[in-house]
Design a protein around this motif. Structure first.
Motif: not given
Length: 135
Positions: A125-132
């Motif tokens: 499942k993909s999310t729209e969270y930003e990868v830091i």
């Protein structure tokens, strides 16, 4: 270890070594050896290829009963085709029509039973969270 035994396959197929062309098998033990050494490994291979998985690896505690049932049926199909081949390559379909029978080990019905066992890639499942990136 084979998924099914020769005696289970013979029970499903309702055949014995004397049903085959004379000289094919010297006795019941030779017939059992043929089933466990040739027929059952072929069936296992067909099932694993159709399902795109290795059942021995995926189910180390034992092959599921449903898969064993399909294996018995498919192995019985092989033995029945061998009996049919003994009678010649043509069968009467209608009053005046003869045809060469299709010798399908995994029949459409058996393939439908196997469909739920086909390997499917897990979904991520993909999310729209930003990868830091903290490097």
């Amino acid at each position: 270890m084979p998924w099914v035994t020769a005696s289970e396959v013979k029970l499903y197929a309702q055949v014995k070594y004397s049903d085959f062309v004379e000289g094919s098998f010297t006795d019941e033990a030779a017939f059992d050896t043929f089933i466990t050494g040739t027929v059952v490994p072929a069936v296992e291979s067909h099932i694993e290829a159709y399902c795109d998985r290795d059942f021995d690896t995926d189910y180390p505690s034992g092959i599921p009963a449903a898969i064993k049932d399909v294996a018995r049926r498919a192995a019985a199909n092989i033995l029945q085709y061998m009996i049919a081949n003994k009678q010649g390559p043509l069968v009467r379909v209608e009053e005046f029509k003869v045809a060469i029978p299709e010798q399908e080990i995994l029949t459409p019905g058996l393939r439908r039973l196997l469909d739920r066992w086909k390997y499917r890639q897990p979904h991520v499942k993909s999310t729209e969270y930003e990868v830091i990136d903290e490097s």
